[in-house]
Structure formats: C-alpha cells, structure tokens
Design a protein around this motif. Structure first.
Motif, short mmCIF file in Angstrom:
data_model
loop_
_atom_site.label_atom_id
_atom_site.label_comp_id
_atom_site.label_asym_id
_atom_site.label_seq_id
_atom_site.Cartn_x
_atom_site.Cartn_y
_atom_site.Cartn_z
N ASN A 45 8.37 14.30 -5.65
CA ASN A 45 8.26 12.98 -6.26
C ASN A 45 7.99 11.98 -5.15
O ASN A 45 8.24 12.26 -3.97
CB ASN A 45 9.58 12.58 -6.93
N TYR A 46 7.51 10.81 -5.53
CA TYR A 46 7.43 9.76 -4.52
C TYR A 46 7.52 8.39 -5.16
O TYR A 46 7.19 8.21 -6.33
CB TYR A 46 6.12 9.86 -3.70
N VAL A 47 8.02 7.47 -4.38
CA VAL A 47 7.87 6.05 -4.71
C VAL A 47 7.51 5.38 -3.40
O VAL A 47 7.99 5.78 -2.34
CB VAL A 47 9.14 5.45 -5.34
N GLU A 48 6.61 4.43 -3.45
CA GLU A 48 6.23 3.75 -2.22
C GLU A 48 6.17 2.26 -2.48
O GLU A 48 6.36 1.82 -3.62
CB GLU A 48 4.91 4.29 -1.72
N SER A 49 5.91 1.51 -1.45
CA SER A 49 5.86 0.07 -1.64
C SER A 49 4.54 -0.46 -1.14
O SER A 49 3.96 0.05 -0.20
CB SER A 49 6.99 -0.60 -0.85
N SER A 50 4.05 -1.46 -1.82
CA SER A 50 2.87 -2.18 -1.35
C SER A 50 3.31 -3.62 -1.14
O SER A 50 3.73 -4.28 -2.08
CB SER A 50 1.76 -2.09 -2.40
N ILE A 51 3.26 -4.05 0.11
CA ILE A 51 3.68 -5.42 0.42
C ILE A 51 2.46 -6.15 0.96
O ILE A 51 1.66 -6.65 0.21
CB ILE A 51 4.86 -5.44 1.43
N GLY A 52 2.28 -6.14 2.27
CA GLY A 52 1.06 -6.72 2.86
C GLY A 52 1.14 -8.22 3.04
O GLY A 52 2.00 -8.90 2.50
N THR A 53 0.20 -8.72 3.82
CA THR A 53 0.10 -10.15 4.09
C THR A 53 0.09 -10.93 2.78
O THR A 53 -0.69 -10.61 1.88
CB THR A 53 -1.20 -10.42 4.88
N PRO A 54 0.94 -11.97 2.67
CA PRO A 54 1.13 -12.59 1.35
C PRO A 54 0.04 -13.54 0.88
O PRO A 54 -0.06 -13.84 -0.30
CB PRO A 54 2.46 -13.35 1.51
#
Lengths: 810, 163
Positions: free
Chosen positions: A502-511
């Motif tokens: 399974n996986y969960v990831e995050s996408s954040i990045g320059t706002p």
C-alpha cells in the motif's frame, strides 16, 4: 498529542480541513464554476498537443539553441572526494589553441559572485520543520559556482575553460593545473554520522546538521512498554540518479547595450532559475531572462540551480560572447543532483491481535557535500506511518554531509523511502508473528470514516479509500490464482514470488502560482502559467481545464510556458504540484474572466451583469435572443476596455495525499538469480483525473523508475578510493524495453476536498510503492531458501548470494 | 579537415569537417538539424539513431568522414509531403512519448525494425529489438503499443499492395 505542528507553526495556522465550516457558506466563484461545468474535455484521454513538434524533430531542447559568435565551455572537476585546493595554474590552459578564458574560485571571490541561495529547508505551512540539534536554523553549506577552499565530492567543478570550439575547451581543461591536497573522506551515509568521521564543513564538525524529533515521545514510549511484540529492522534505500535522457545544458549571453543576461537552460521552473541566478550574479531579476522550453526529463534533478548555469552567464559577460555548456553523460552521472540515500532504523509495537500501537523511526538522509534540498527527508518525515492507523510515533530526522554529490528531490521525493520501511515492516511483522500479511495490513488501514486523518507525526491526510484500493488491486492482479501460476513456473525451473504494497504520499510543493488568461483577437485563448513540464503534457491537460471552464473547444486554448519575460510568477513543476496548483489558479482566473465578460456583455447588451448567462462560450441576455460569443466580445471591447484578459494569483499551502496499492510478480531463475517481473498491477487514487492517457503514462514511467531502483540502479562508490563507479550507461543498470513488463494500471478518483477541481496528483504514485512491492516479491520467491530480507538492488549477484546464504543458514 | 558530401533527407550537403567530427555533430551542428539528439556518448541510449543507407544506426558512433557519399535520413525527413509516417502517428495516438528526447531515435529504430520484419512483430520481439534505445519517461509500455500498432498498419498496407 504533542503535534509537531504546534511547535512548528503559529497557532493562527489551522489546517483548512480541520477548520469549522460555517453552515451557510457561499460557494467561491471558482467552486461554482467547477460544480456547474459540463466537463466535455476534462477526464478524456486526449492525445497531446505537444507531440506534433516532438515526433517531427522540431522540439526546442536547450542544446538545440545556438547564438552568433557562440563559444564553448568545459569544466575542470575534482578527481578526489575531498581535497584542499592549494592553488590553480591557468598558464598552460590559456596558451592552449582556441582558449579564451579560464575562471576559478578565486575569480568568484574577486568578482563578488555569490553562492546559490538554494533555501534547502522546505517551508510551506505544513512542511515538517527540520532544524539543527539545538533547534536553530541549520547551517547548510554555501554553494559557490566554483569553490576556493576545497572540493567536497568527486566531480565538483573547480574551474571553467571557455574556447572557440567544444573540443578546444575540453583540450584546455586538461591543461588546468590544480595543486590538490588530498584529505580524509567519508561517503557512506551511516559512517558520515559516526563519531570521528572526517569533517566536511568546519561549521559542523560531526557532519550532522539537522537533528529534529517529531511526534509524542512519552506516548510512544508508553505504547511500546505496553505492546505484546516489537519488530525491528534497518533499511538503506540507496543512492540513485535521475538519468534524464537530455543531459543538462545551458547557453548564456550578455548584452552590454541593455545590460541584460539571457540564459537558455532546461529546468524544473524558469522563474526559480531567474530569481536565484540573479542573486548569484548580484543583478536585479529583471536583468536576467531565462528560457526553458522542451525539457528532456527532470524527475526532480533539474529543480535546483546548477553551477554551470551561473558560470556560462558570468563567463559570457567576461568575454562579451555567448557561452554554451552541455554536459556529457559521464558529467551527468557525476554531477546531476542525485536521489534517495536514506538509512532508517524502525521499530513497530504490536498488540497480540495484530493492531499496530506505535512506531519509532530514526531516519538519516545523506545530502552530499552541501545541502541543496532537504525535501526528501522532510517529505518522508510526514509519512512514516504510511497508510496505517498507528496512534503513536516518534521520528528522529537527521541529515548528514558526506563527500558525495548533493542529493535532491528525485521522483516522489522521500516517499518511496518511508513506504519501503513501513511496507517491509508489515511483511517482517507478519512473518515473525504468524499473521497473514494482507490481513495484518487490512486490520490496520485507515478507514475512509477517519478522513481527514491526522497521523502520529501531524500530517493531515485529506481523503482516500485505502481498503477499496487494496481489494481492487488484489482482484485485477488475480492474486487468488497465484498458486497455479507458481506451480507452472516451477515446472520451468523458476521461482515465482508475489509482493504487495500500500502507499500514501503527499504532494505539497511551492505554494504560489499565477495564471494569466487572454482572449486573443485571432480567436484563440492564451494561458500563461509558471509551471514547467518535462513531458507531463501541461499544454494539453491545462488546455482541457480552461476549455471546460470557458466552454470552448480545447483546440482554441494555448498554454504559454518557459520564458521569464512572459511568465512572471510560477512555482515550477515538482512534488506533483502542477495540475493541482495550475488547475486551481486557472479555475479562479476563468471565473474572473467570465465575471469581466458578463460586465462587458451587459454594457453592450444594455443590461446588468446579473442578467447575463454564459453557455457554450456565449454570453446571453436572459429572457432574450441577444447573445455575444466570448471571442467576439473580446474583439468588440478591445478598443474601449482593452484586451479581455485577467491575471490571478493564488497561494495554496494545504497538501494532498495521493494513495493506492501496487502488486508485483517476479520469476527468479534458480541457477542464475536473475529476476524478471512478469506481472505488475497498480491502483492510484489521483483525485480528479484530467487526462487518463497522460496520467497512465505518468504512472508507467513512475513504476519504471521505482522498479529500476529496486532491481538495478545504484550510484556505487568504491569505499577505498571514494570514486563513483557508475560513470556511464554501461555501468549503471537501467530499465530497458526488454527487462520491463507491460503494466496493468487503474485509476481511482476520490476527489480531494482541498481544491476546487478535487485534484491530488499523478505520476509519483507509480514510484512510491514500487521499491517495496518488488522487494516483497523477491523475498517471497526466495522464501524456500529462508531469505527474510534483501538489500536493493536485487541484482542476480545479490539474489544468488541471498539464496546461498539462506541455504547455509537453514 | 576533410571535404565530405552526405545526402541528408534527399539533399546533398557538402561541408569541410574536422576528422574527429561525429556524424551526429555533422547533422546537428553543421546542418542545424537538431531533431537528432545526443544522450550518452557511448552508443547505449539510441537517442541519436538515424538511417544510414537505409539502416538504423547510432550516429554518435560514426565519424562524419566515414559517412562520406552516404544517404542519411533523420527524423526531420521521415514525414512525406506533410503526412506523418505511421510510426510517428502511432507514437502520438498511444502516448508513446513524454519529454520527447528519446523519441526521434526511438521512432527511427522502430521504422527500421518494422521494415526488417515486414511488420511481423510481437511484443517480445519489439521489446528485444528496442533494448538499445533508452526511454526514462514512459516505462516503454506505450512505446511497445505504438510500435505494434504501426507494424499492424504496415502489414495491412503491404497485404493490400500484394493483392
């Protein structure tokens, strides 16, 4: 719970998903627009607009540009992992045929050329806050275009030679004499953090410049004390490199008349390059134009400034002619920003019925000779508990300098590392404690009812149906009929194994992102945006969004990117941010544009804006037959009101959490240890999918990069000499057409509540679980040999060794 | 220096070149045909694949002087009369490219492969024969689909022609 967010962010910053919503909140204009949209283009597998030029040889890659009077640069690089520069003699090089200029670190200081302001510590509201041991902002090691004190890794640039031809520059570089004093070095991640390791920077004698603890330490300790079982393991997710097929290239020129610099250089975002390089040169940002059109792969490696980009600009002003530098593949292997390299020590506390109670993780990230980006450590830090409900966790996150090339975000920065750890822990726990590995996962998965879910280190997962992903992946991979396939493979002398993750990831990045939309006189719509694609198809998918917002055919929408004289603001493309940030700001700008259109139509039709409807690209006076087309409106009001054009800025800090599952089946040859992937299945919840053709393509490529790391890729370093051993495609194993399978991929769409279009992110999800699922499959295939774990990459030599060690052990 | 003449995309091109000039440098730098790319310098990646006297070769490993008198086709010369070659069309339709850097070499290698096999290709053969062309973006899945589709079209066209 003692959330790190409390110490990290002022109390005023409350996560948007955790805020109370007023009962009668009015929809924002962009939300209203999205809710009423017909979506004639969004969600359709439309072939890409950008293909036309790329399949006919008309792409515009960096090295394709040439300027009159152009000269060529070659770089003198350190042959040592760690060595003091006692002096550099340019005499012989300057006398070499065609050589025009030689510059060194001394010249950098003399000319007041500044270090690159990488700003390596991620700093949006919801990034994990990484600090030095004493809580202060960390010393990250200045990055000058050329060092004057010492070289801190093999391949570090120490001089630039400019000549009439590329061959003459290369000849000249051979003749630059550097007086080196070799110093003790350390390249290994764990060893660099051990007491007594050679010091890379005098400012940080023990090399560990980040040391931050997150989570509830007391709660975690109490949960461990009460646990029935504790499972421990240590992992090293090794160093790899991006291998963009286009080697990095740059062409700099200086115009003494206008005192402006121009740089042609493919990157992950021209605006960042402009802002940072202008600081390096000590000029106003407006005096530097950066052009970045077609970019031959990025994967994170091109997000940050490369020293050669500054060097060609500086040198071009010195000699009054354009200077071009194009890296060889060997230079790319040595000095492209590299990826991964995380050592983690993990402990999982488990109740006797299998419930995960708590987790401890000690993560050590090797940043190389200086810190260019702490994105990998930071991204992973927020996700150590993976897709599982683990009530307590403590993370010690450290970063260490070493005598290696700098690391940077690389395809799914930081997430494959921690996903590898938690998913391997699930396997080890199931094996050691006698649970079924799928059931153990299932009982600990975060249920949809818990969303938005705050994990034990403070990350707020926005949405997702994790168990549904798992069930669907198992179904389409034909997990249930594996045994029959295993018997069949055995008849051919092959060991069949299956892996799940399974996986969960995050996408954040320059706002920050800006969109400018204009209705052009020629009947087209121009959208200017500051993201930077390198194959992700923004010219198509962004056009699909704007076409649906403005209800016009997609053929009429044109996306303009990559020239900082046109694109003024933009966060670039990384961390899966582009579709979400661009989609949001384009929806906002579209709403603004339609509001302006209603106003102008009302004037023309003698009414008020609230009486104007918009449908099918046409403004219409309600209860009448009076209409005006959006393009016609632009033309007719151009003289009186100016172009029908809007500029919209947006700042969005809230991260999203794409998630899914991956299943891999491998066949291993009993005699040679050769591993072949025979089936590969994925489910990816990307939120709203704008273009499934493109998203699937992103997933495929992401899988290949994850599989590549698990199976072959390795930036090997000789421990005795400190020399990198992978200097060409002949000694760095890559995914190739004959060692990769076809994939079975499905997209799940659980819309994110964090942005109007409900987008999460696509592409990184292919990579994130791949390392774990491949290794799980290989360990499963080797179970009869007593193999419980194996170090990546799972090359035939490693597999053969594991089989034979296992045999001896059993 | 040597004076050489190479016919590129149907046009004879005469230039004076240093003897160490590679064919790919001749194509890119002397003729300005930048559709042919350099990806590795060691004949591993195939981004520089062109047709030399009708056969796919990696132009980074041929000296320009050695190609004197030859016929060369580059990606720029593949479409005829403004109509895309079936392989180009298939790469577009199946999303067989992302960043597009390996694409010209990938297409030139595929055109040659389909011709050599008269379009009689299966997935295993395509994967085996494209092993010398590296793509970092697509994972090859859609490239293989595109080549098989173009091969099918080639077979169909030749079947019609044979009738």
């Amino acid at each position: 719970m003692n959330s790190p967010l409390k110490t990290a962010a002022p109390d005023a910053i409350v996560h948007p998903l955790k805020q109370q919503k007023p009962e009668s909140a009015e929809l924002s204009p962009e939300m209203k627009l999205v809710q009423e949209a017909l979506f004639k283009h969004v969600g359709k597998p439309i072939p890409r607009k950008e293909d036309g030029r790329l399949i006919t040889g008309k792409g515009r890659f960096s090295d394709d540009f040439s300027l009159p009077g152009q000269t060529y640069a070659a770089i003198v690089r350190s042959p040592y992992p760690h060595a003091r520069i006692n002096g550099i003699d340019k005499t012989e090089a300057l006398a070499s045929p065609g050589v025009l200029l030689v510059l060194t670190g001394e010249d950098i200081l003399a000319d007041g050329i500044r270090d690159i302001p990488h700003n390596p510590v991620p700093s949006t509201n919801f990034d994990m806050k990484l600090r030095a041991k004493d809580g202060s902002h960390a010393f990250t090691g200045p990055h000058f275009l050329l060092p004057s004190d010492k070289a801190r890794h093999v391949g570090e640039a120490v001089a630039i030679v400019v000549a009439e031809t590329a061959a003459q520059a290369a000849d000249g570089a051979e003749k630059v004499m550097v007086d080196w004093e070799e110093l003790p070095f350390v390249t290994d991640t764990a060893k660099a953090a051990e007491p007594g390791a050679p010091t890379i920077w005098d400012e940080v004698p023990d090399n560990v410049f980040i040391d931050t603890t997150f989570g509830d330490v007391e709660g975690t300790n109490a949960a461990f004390a009460a646990a029935d079982h504790v499972v421990k393991a240590e992992f090293h997710v090794h160093r790899v490199t991006g291998v963009t097929m286009e080697p990095r290239a740059s062409l700099g020129s200086y115009d003494p008349e206008t005192k402006r610099y121009t740089l042609y250089a493919g990157s992950g975002g021209a605006v960042r390059q402009k802002n940072e390089l202008s600081k390096v040169l000590g000029i106003e940002p407006k005096d530097l134009r950066v052009l970045s059109f077609d970019v031959g792969g990025n994967f994170g490696t091109r997000n940050r400034v490369y020293v050669e980009f500054g060097l060609v600009l500086w040198a071009s002003a010195k000699i009054g002619r354009p200077v071009k530098f194009t890296a060889t593949r060997s230079e790319s292997f040595l000095t492209d920003y590299q990826g991964r390299d995380l050592v983690s020590k993990v402990e999982l506390a488990i109740r006797k019925d299998g419930k995960f109670l708590a987790m401890r993780s000690d993560n050590l990230s090797n940043v190389g000779g200086r810190a260019v980006s702490l994105s990998p450590l930071s991204k992973g830090s927020g996700l150590i508990t993976g897709s599982y409900d683990i009530p307590y966790a403590t993370l010690r996150a450290r970063a260490v300098f070493s005598n290696t090339m700098c690391t940077q975000a690389y395809r799914s920065s930081g997430r494959p590392e921690v996903t590898f750890a938690i998913e391997r822990m699930c396997e080890l726990a199931a094996d050691q404690l006698g649970f079924d590995k799928l059931e153990l996962r299932r009982m600990n998965l975060i249920p949809p009812s818990a969303m938005p879910y705050t994990n034990a280190v403070g990350s707020v997962y926005d949405s997702g149906e994790y168990e549904k992903n798992m069930d669907r992946a198992l179904e389409i991979s034909e997990w249930a009929t594996f045994d029959a396939r295993k018997v069949e493979a055995a008849r051919r002398g092959k060991l069949l194994g299956r892996g799940f993750a399974n996986y969960v990831e995050s996408s954040i990045g320059t706002p920050k992102e800006r969109a400018e939309i204009e209705i052009k006189e020629d009947g087209n719509i121009e959208v200017i945006i500051g993201t930077q694609p390198s194959g992700q198809g923004h010219e198509t998918s962004f056009a699909q969004v704007v076409a649906d917002m403005l209800q016009v055919p997609v053929e009429k929408v044109w996306i303009v990117l990559g020239d900082t004289d046109i694109v003024s603001v933009g966060g670039g493309s990384h961390s899966g941010r582009s579709m979400r940030h661009a989609g949001t700001v384009m929806a906002m700008a579209s709403a603004d544009l339609l509001a302006e259109g209603r106003k102008r139509s009302a004037e023309l039709l003698g009414s008020t804006p609230d009486q104007i409807d918009f449908e099918g690209g046409v403004f219409k006076l309600r209860n009448s037959n009076q209409t005006i087309d959006i393009f016609e409106l632009g033309r007719r009001t151009r003289a009186s009101h100016g172009p029908l054009r809007v500029i919209r800025d947006n700042e969005m800090h809230t991260p999203v959490f794409p998630n899914g599952a991956a299943i891999c089946e491998v066949e291993i040859d009993r005699d040679t240890g050769h591993v072949q992937i025979v089936r590969y299945t994925t489910i990816d919840d990307v939120g709203r999918c704008i273009n499934p053709l493109i998203v699937h393509g992103q997933t495929h490529g992401g899988i290949a990069q994850g599989v590549g790391q698990a199976m072959w890729e390795l930036c090997a370093i000789d421990p005795v000499s400190g020399q990198p051993l992978a200097g060409s495609l002949m000694d760095y194993g890559m995914p190739r057409s004959d060692n990769m399978p076809s994939f079975n991929c499905e997209i799940a769409e659980v819309f994110s509540p964090t942005n109007p279009l409900g987008i999460k992110a696509g592409g990184e999800g292919g990579t994130t679980p791949a390392l774990a699922t491949v290794v799980n499959a290989v360990v499963d295939a080797l179970s009869e040999f007593g193999v419980k774990d194996i170090q990546m990459p799972v090359t035939p030599a490693n597999v053969w060794r594991a089989m034979n060690n296992g045999r001896k052990a059993s | 220096m040597s004076r050489i003449t190479i016919t590129v995309n149907g046009t004879p091109q005469t230039r004076d070149v240093e003897d160490r000039t590679l064919l790919v440098q001749f194509i890119r730098e002397h003729l300005g045909l930048t559709g042919t790319h350099v990806g590795c310098d060691t004949t591993q990646c195939g981004a520089c694949t062109i047709h030399l006297d009708g056969k796919a070769v990696k132009s980074c490993t041929v000296l320009a002087v050695a190609a004197d008198g030859s016929q060369v086709t580059t990606i720029e010369g593949l479409a005829e009369g403004g109509k895309l070659h079936d392989v180009q069309q298939a790469f577009h339709e199946h999303h067989g490219l992302q960043c597009g850097y390996c694409t010209p070499g990938m297409i030139m290698a595929s055109v040659d492969m389909i011709r050599r096999h008269d379009g009689m290709l299966d997935e295993h053969t395509v994967r085996h024969e494209l092993e010398g062309n590296i793509c970092r973006c697509t994972g090859y899945h859609n490239i293989v689909k595109a080549v098989l589709d173009a091969a099918e079209k080639h077979r169909a066209a030749h079947a019609v022609a044979a009738e």
